[in-house]
Design an enzyme around this catalytic site. Structure first.
Site, short mmCIF file in Angstrom:
data_model
loop_
_atom_site.label_atom_id
_atom_site.label_comp_id
_atom_site.label_asym_id
_atom_site.label_seq_id
_atom_site.Cartn_x
_atom_site.Cartn_y
_atom_site.Cartn_z
N CYS A 45 0.84 -1.20 0.00
CA CYS A 45 0.00 0.00 0.00
C CYS A 45 0.88 1.25 0.00
CB CYS A 45 -0.92 0.00 1.22
SG CYS A 45 -2.06 1.40 1.25
N CYS A 49 0.03 5.34 6.76
CA CYS A 49 -0.64 5.15 8.05
C CYS A 49 0.37 4.57 9.05
CB CYS A 49 -1.83 4.21 7.90
SG CYS A 49 -3.00 4.72 6.60
N CYS A 52 0.29 0.78 10.22
CA CYS A 52 -0.03 -0.29 9.28
C CYS A 52 1.19 -1.04 8.74
CB CYS A 52 -0.85 0.26 8.12
SG CYS A 52 -1.42 -1.06 7.01
N CYS A 89 -15.89 -10.51 5.88
CA CYS A 89 -15.33 -9.23 5.47
C CYS A 89 -14.08 -9.46 4.61
CB CYS A 89 -14.94 -8.40 6.69
SG CYS A 89 -16.31 -8.16 7.85
N CYS A 120 -19.04 -7.84 3.67
CA CYS A 120 -18.43 -6.56 4.02
C CYS A 120 -17.12 -6.45 3.24
CB CYS A 120 -18.16 -6.49 5.52
SG CYS A 120 -17.40 -4.94 6.08
N CYS A 180 -19.74 0.60 8.04
CA CYS A 180 -18.93 0.05 9.13
C CYS A 180 -17.77 1.01 9.31
CB CYS A 180 -18.44 -1.35 8.76
SG CYS A 180 -17.32 -2.08 9.98
N ARG A 252 -17.93 -3.46 17.73
CA ARG A 252 -17.10 -4.66 17.52
C ARG A 252 -15.73 -4.53 18.17
NH1 ARG A 252 -16.67 -5.30 11.88
NH2 ARG A 252 -18.65 -6.38 11.98
#
Length: 305
Positions: A45, A49, A52, A89, A120, A180, A252
């Protein structure tokens, strides 16, 4: 936000009593939804972030993996369903999907939906029309977290703006997909910033149907590795504030549950958490094994929704 700060500052017993009282008004007091998350495309990616391990700029030992085939995803979804998961998901490490990626994802969504599971996806920022394509394929939920409060955001991410996240959420809403959306705590933020995150989520109109609260999983090689650990009771307070301010949402327990004791998880359920990610792996970080989860739920007298 001052109201939410007051919640987080309240005596612990009072906060949990209020959260449990709200929870019982809107939900099965002892029901927990089981969701399984699979990484359909891992690593590489371009974002920065700070938490991450899939960011290409950090050296975390996460290998780049090409997109899974639909058949591989279906096998994983069937296994998840057999172990009791009702929502499946699919996550991909993209800044945002290209059209060819959306075409593959819609095929996966249709195949998982055909198994009778809720679907999801979390694919990054969406362009015009992409949410609609996912909705037409049968996608039930789209995950896109705000991560933290606006004032702390630039400490964590600089490659996309807070408004970029809000814009994607609006596209999801406009397409008629359930939202979500949650965040991560334990990234070095203050209690005020945690209140700011909850305020942002609760003030979305409408607030998300599903609110994942993640505890930072520290991965060597990421900028947030070595951050002072958050007190576990502060995490429980955050769960309680989410339940009180978003009473109808599924709250969650997400990333970081591996590091939580059974007692802390039990307090989170008492504070209004009623959904967990379930299974062996949560994208690229470990998650409690399904059998251990079942043993804990049994010990607490909880059942799968």
């Amino acid at each position: 936000m001052t109201d939410i700060e007051a919640l987080l500052d309240a005596p612990f017993n009072d906060l949990l009593f209020q959260a449990q009282s709200v929870h019982r008004q809107y939900h099965d007091a002892n029901g927990v939804q089981l969701s399984t998350l699979i990484s359909v495309k891992t690593g590489g990616c371009p974002e920065d972030c700070g938490y991450c391990p899939q960011a290409v700029r950090y050296h975390t030992g996460v290998d780049n993996q090409a997109m899974l085939s639909t058949d591989e995803v279906v096998v994983a979804a069937m296994a998840a369903k057999e172990k009791g998961a009702s929502r499946f998901c699919m996550g991909a490490a993209w800044r945002g999907p290209k059209q060819r990626d959306i075409e593959k994802m819609t095929e996966m969504v249709r195949a998982v939906k055909a198994l009778g599971m809720e679907t999801c996806a979390t694919l990054g920022m969406l362009k015009d029309g992409q949410a609609q394509q996912l909705r037409e394929a049968g996608l039930d939920y789209y995950n896109h977290n705000l991560d933290t409060a606006p004032e702390f955001y630039e400490e964590i991410i600089t490659t996309r703006q807070y408004d970029d996240r809000l814009n994607t959420l609006q596209q999801v809403r406009n397409a008629g997909i359930n939202v979500c959306c949650g965040g991560i705590v334990g990234m070095g933020e203050t209690r005020r910033s945690r209140a700011g995150l909850i305020a942002q989520l609760a003030n979305l109109n409408p607030y998300p149907e599903s609110v994942p609260i993640n505890h930072l999983v520290q991965v060597k090689g990421t900028p947030l590795y070595g951050t002072d650990a958050l007190d576990p009771l502060e995490f429980v307070r955050t769960i309680a504030a989410a339940r009180i301010t978003m009473p109808k949402a599924m709250v969650r327990l997400s990333a970081g549950r591996q590091e939580m004791s059974e007692a802390v998880q039990a307090l989170c359920f008492l504070a209004g958490a009623n959904s967990i990610f379930y299974g062996d792996k949560l994208l690229t970080t470990a998650n409690p094994e399904a059998d251990r989860d079942q043993a804990l739920l049994s010990k607490l007298g909880l059942h799968a929704l």
